[in-house]
Design a protein around this motif. Structure first.
Motif, PDB file in Angstrom:
ATOM      1  N   LYS A 184     -18.343  24.954  34.927  1.00 30.48           N
ATOM      2  CA  LYS A 184     -18.378  24.147  36.154  1.00 30.48           C
ATOM      3  C   LYS A 184     -19.021  22.790  35.892  1.00 30.48           C
ATOM      4  CE  LYS A 184     -19.659  24.854  40.346  1.00 30.48           C
ATOM      5  NZ  LYS A 184     -20.434  25.300  41.530  1.00 30.48           N
ATOM      6  N   GLN A 185     -20.155  22.833  35.231  1.00 30.56           N
ATOM      7  CA  GLN A 185     -20.928  21.617  34.960  1.00 30.56           C
ATOM      8  C   GLN A 185     -20.133  20.640  34.103  1.00 30.56           C
ATOM      9  OE1 GLN A 185     -24.597  21.326  32.201  1.00 30.56           O
ATOM     10  NE2 GLN A 185     -25.408  22.002  34.166  1.00 30.56           N
ATOM     11  N   VAL A 186     -19.491  21.140  33.047  1.00 30.34           N
ATOM     12  CA  VAL A 186     -18.729  20.293  32.132  1.00 30.34           C
ATOM     13  C   VAL A 186     -17.523  19.669  32.848  1.00 30.34           C
ATOM     14  CG1 VAL A 186     -17.262  20.299  30.065  1.00 30.34           C
ATOM     15  CG2 VAL A 186     -19.458  21.494  30.042  1.00 30.34           C
ATOM     16  N   LEU A 187     -16.785  20.493  33.608  1.00 30.73           N
ATOM     17  CA  LEU A 187     -15.598  19.984  34.313  1.00 30.73           C
ATOM     18  C   LEU A 187     -15.967  18.926  35.353  1.00 30.73           C
ATOM     19  CD1 LEU A 187     -13.547  23.288  34.835  1.00 30.73           C
ATOM     20  CD2 LEU A 187     -13.071  21.451  33.216  1.00 30.73           C
ATOM     21  N   MET A 193     -12.528  17.995  37.522  1.00 27.95           N
ATOM     22  CA  MET A 193     -12.397  18.649  38.824  1.00 27.95           C
ATOM     23  C   MET A 193     -13.630  18.365  39.668  1.00 27.95           C
ATOM     24  SD  MET A 193     -10.857  22.392  37.658  1.00 27.95           S
ATOM     25  CE  MET A 193     -10.022  22.749  39.199  1.00 27.95           C
ATOM     26  N   GLU A 194     -13.464  18.494  40.974  1.00 32.27           N
ATOM     27  CA  GLU A 194     -14.580  18.324  41.894  1.00 32.27           C
ATOM     28  C   GLU A 194     -14.945  19.673  42.504  1.00 32.27           C
ATOM     29  OE1 GLU A 194     -13.465  15.420  44.772  1.00 32.27           O
ATOM     30  OE2 GLU A 194     -13.528  13.745  43.342  1.00 32.27           O
ATOM     31  N   GLU A 195     -16.136  19.719  43.119  1.00 33.82           N
ATOM     32  CA  GLU A 195     -16.597  20.961  43.751  1.00 33.82           C
ATOM     33  C   GLU A 195     -15.579  21.446  44.774  1.00 33.82           C
ATOM     34  OE1 GLU A 195     -18.908  23.950  43.546  1.00 33.82           O
ATOM     35  OE2 GLU A 195     -19.858  22.137  42.752  1.00 33.82           O
ATOM     36  N   GLY A 196     -15.241  22.737  44.677  1.00 33.52           N
ATOM     37  CA  GLY A 196     -14.260  23.308  45.591  1.00 33.52           C
ATOM     38  C   GLY A 196     -13.658  24.572  45.017  1.00 33.52           C
ATOM     39  N   ILE A 197     -12.780  25.207  45.758  1.00 31.37           N
ATOM     40  CA  ILE A 197     -12.198  26.482  45.336  1.00 31.37           C
ATOM     41  C   ILE A 197     -11.441  26.390  44.005  1.00 31.37           C
ATOM     42  CG2 ILE A 197     -10.484  28.247  45.938  1.00 31.37           C
ATOM     43  CD1 ILE A 197     -11.387  28.067  48.807  1.00 31.37           C
ATOM     44  N   PRO A 198     -10.617  25.330  43.735  1.00 32.62           N
ATOM     45  CA  PRO A 198      -9.947  25.245  42.433  1.00 32.62           C
ATOM     46  C   PRO A 198     -10.933  25.257  41.257  1.00 32.62           C
ATOM     47  CG  PRO A 198      -8.943  23.717  43.970  1.00 32.62           C
ATOM     48  CD  PRO A 198     -10.171  24.243  44.647  1.00 32.62           C
ATOM     49  N   LEU A 199     -12.049  24.541  41.406  1.00 32.20           N
ATOM     50  CA  LEU A 199     -13.071  24.534  40.352  1.00 32.20           C
ATOM     51  C   LEU A 199     -13.699  25.916  40.206  1.00 32.20           C
ATOM     52  CD1 LEU A 199     -14.919  23.113  38.301  1.00 32.20           C
ATOM     53  CD2 LEU A 199     -16.388  22.451  40.214  1.00 32.20           C
ATOM     54  N   HIS A 200     -13.997  26.573  41.318  1.00 33.20           N
ATOM     55  CA  HIS A 200     -14.598  27.903  41.284  1.00 33.20           C
ATOM     56  C   HIS A 200     -13.653  28.908  40.625  1.00 33.20           C
ATOM     57  CE1 HIS A 200     -16.819  26.456  45.165  1.00 33.20           C
ATOM     58  NE2 HIS A 200     -17.302  25.892  44.066  1.00 33.20           N
ATOM     59  N   LEU A 201     -12.364  28.803  40.923  1.00 29.47           N
ATOM     60  CA  LEU A 201     -11.375  29.701  40.320  1.00 29.47           C
ATOM     61  C   LEU A 201     -11.281  29.477  38.812  1.00 29.47           C
ATOM     62  CD1 LEU A 201      -8.439  29.613  42.909  1.00 29.47           C
ATOM     63  CD2 LEU A 201      -9.676  31.651  42.174  1.00 29.47           C
ATOM     64  N   THR A 202     -11.197  28.237  38.404  1.00 24.62           N
ATOM     65  CA  THR A 202     -11.065  27.904  36.980  1.00 24.62           C
ATOM     66  C   THR A 202     -12.280  28.380  36.181  1.00 24.62           C
ATOM     67  OG1 THR A 202      -9.766  25.940  37.544  1.00 24.62           O
ATOM     68  CG2 THR A 202     -10.711  26.031  35.321  1.00 24.62           C
ATOM     69  N   ALA A 203     -13.465  28.059  36.669  1.00 18.91           N
ATOM     70  CA  ALA A 203     -14.691  28.441  35.963  1.00 18.91           C
ATOM     71  C   ALA A 203     -14.847  29.954  35.908  1.00 18.91           C
ATOM     72  CB  ALA A 203     -15.901  27.812  36.659  1.00 18.91           C
ATOM     73  N   THR A 270     -16.196  37.498  42.899  1.00 23.68           N
ATOM     74  CA  THR A 270     -17.647  37.335  43.046  1.00 23.68           C
ATOM     75  C   THR A 270     -18.030  35.882  43.270  1.00 23.68           C
ATOM     76  OG1 THR A 270     -18.204  39.283  41.725  1.00 23.68           O
ATOM     77  CG2 THR A 270     -19.879  37.576  41.880  1.00 23.68           C
ATOM     78  N   PHE A 271     -17.599  35.009  42.361  1.00 23.43           N
ATOM     79  CA  PHE A 271     -18.043  33.617  42.441  1.00 23.43           C
ATOM     80  C   PHE A 271     -17.375  32.828  43.570  1.00 23.43           C
ATOM     81  CE2 PHE A 271     -19.435  34.417  37.998  1.00 23.43           C
ATOM     82  CZ  PHE A 271     -20.780  34.132  38.203  1.00 23.43           C
ATOM     83  N   VAL A 272     -16.117  33.122  43.855  1.00 21.08           N
ATOM     84  CA  VAL A 272     -15.458  32.435  44.972  1.00 21.08           C
ATOM     85  C   VAL A 272     -16.133  32.817  46.287  1.00 21.08           C
ATOM     86  CG1 VAL A 272     -13.320  32.225  46.307  1.00 21.08           C
ATOM     87  CG2 VAL A 272     -13.237  32.130  43.813  1.00 21.08           C
ATOM     88  N   VAL A 283     -26.336  26.343  51.831  1.00 20.82           N
ATOM     89  CA  VAL A 283     -26.978  26.312  50.513  1.00 20.82           C
ATOM     90  C   VAL A 283     -26.060  25.550  49.553  1.00 20.82           C
ATOM     91  CG1 VAL A 283     -27.915  27.693  48.607  1.00 20.82           C
ATOM     92  CG2 VAL A 283     -28.067  28.535  50.964  1.00 20.82           C
ATOM     93  N   ALA A 284     -26.633  24.683  48.736  1.00 20.59           N
ATOM     94  CA  ALA A 284     -25.825  23.903  47.786  1.00 20.59           C
ATOM     95  C   ALA A 284     -25.099  24.812  46.813  1.00 20.59           C
ATOM     96  CB  ALA A 284     -26.732  22.936  47.036  1.00 20.59           C
ATOM     97  N   ALA A 285     -23.943  24.354  46.307  1.00 18.71           N
ATOM     98  CA  ALA A 285     -23.164  25.128  45.339  1.00 18.71           C
ATOM     99  C   ALA A 285     -23.964  25.349  44.072  1.00 18.71           C
ATOM    100  CB  ALA A 285     -21.859  24.394  45.024  1.00 18.71           C
ATOM    101  N   MET A 286     -23.654  26.403  43.337  1.00 21.81           N
ATOM    102  CA  MET A 286     -24.359  26.697  42.087  1.00 21.81           C
ATOM    103  C   MET A 286     -24.188  25.559  41.103  1.00 21.81           C
ATOM    104  SD  MET A 286     -23.827  29.852  39.399  1.00 21.81           S
ATOM    105  CE  MET A 286     -24.496  31.154  40.394  1.00 21.81           C
TER     106      MET A 286
END
Length: 286
Positions: A184-187, A193-203, A270-272, A283-286
């Motif tokens: 997530k951090q690297v992307l 990618m930006e914060e959101g469901i596509p990023l959460h799915l990919t990571a 879990t993460f999504v 709460v801010a995203a991880m």
């Protein structure tokens, strides 16, 4: 708990695969799944569901819920020697959180494995509470006349396999949580990618693969020890030696396809869901 509920059929097939000691016997997840459906009915794919929910409530509740707390704590203890974005900080935090979570959840994990195992004459457990009581009673009976111990026999029985469970929990959580956090951090940092469901799915897809590869061998040992009613294995080392001697090193990756299918599904859900719940509560995203 949501992720575990979705993946319970995959989990029970994986457990059945890992418990098979015959190297020549057909052991693909399709064969095991069809055998279960034919001989035990489709409902058998949800065996151990209640114990699985309890296990996740304790294990994942602690490892995910306390991960960032321990990140902050370790960062403060390091007195600036570890940066906020360093992989070392993430590994340390995930290791501490998962050690506590997996150790405390061991009894529920053991009951889950016992309820998911195959019994030729039918399962000896009516429900989760009955399984806990039966294992406690068996442990207490076996402990009578076997010397003194600081831990009651019933509790020792419920904590059988705690070493590989904890090791697996640490390996799985560090590879799962840290890889998710790092990817997530690297992307985000590279602007991919930006914060959101596509990023959460990919990571989470990357995290699911990493933790499946690292945790499957320990998972095999854990499942064998937890279902060892006759105490044929004299601890973790003896279990590893026995598997190597009788089945070869490939046996440590029994059930890998189902492990990946399950852990991949679990990790994504879990993460999504985790990120959505964080957003819902401000709460801010991880």
């Amino acid at each position: 708990m949501c992720a575990s509920g979705v993946s319970n059929p995959l989990d029970i097939i994986k457990v059945r695969q890992q418990l098979r000691t015959q190297s020549a016997r057909a052991n693909s997840f399709w064969v095991v799944g069809i055998e279960m459906a034919r001989s035990e009915g489709l409902r058998s794919l949800m065996n151990g569901f209640s114990a699985s929910m309890l296990r996740e409530f304790v294990y994942s509740g602690i490892r995910l819920g306390s991960y960032e707390y321990f990140k902050d704590a370790v960062y403060q203890i390091s007195d600036g020697r570890l940066s906020r974005d360093s992989l070392g900080l993430k590994v340390a935090a995930a290791s501490i959180a998962s050690t506590i979570g997996s150790a405390l959840a061991n009894p529920a994990d053991l009951v889950k494995v016992r309820m998911q195992a195959y019994y030729p004459s039918g399962t000896p457990y009516r429900n989760m509470r009955h399984a806990f009581a039966t294992i406690w009673k068996q442990g207490s009976t076996a402990a009578n006349g076997s010397g003194t111990s600081f831990m009651p026999g019933g509790l020792r029985a419920l904590y059988r396999g705690v070493s590989p469970t904890t090791v697996r929990g640490v390996i799985l959580s560090t590879s799962q949580i840290c890889s998710y956090d790092q990817v997530k951090q690297v992307l985000k940092r590279r602007g991919v990618m930006e914060e959101g469901i596509p990023l959460h799915l990919t990571a989470s897809m990357f995290a699911g693969l990493f933790c499946s590869i690292t945790s499957n061998p320990v998972d095999v040992v854990k499942v064998r020890l937890m279902n060892d009613h006759s105490h044929q294995y004299n601890g973790v080392t003896d279990c590893i030696k026995t598997i190597l001697r009788s089945e070869g090193p490939v046996a440590f990756y029994k059930g890998f396809g189902m492990c990946w299918a399950r852990l991949g599904t679990v990790t994504i859900v879990t993460f999504v869901v985790f990120e959505r719940i964080r957003l819902l509560f401000g709460v801010a995203a991880m």
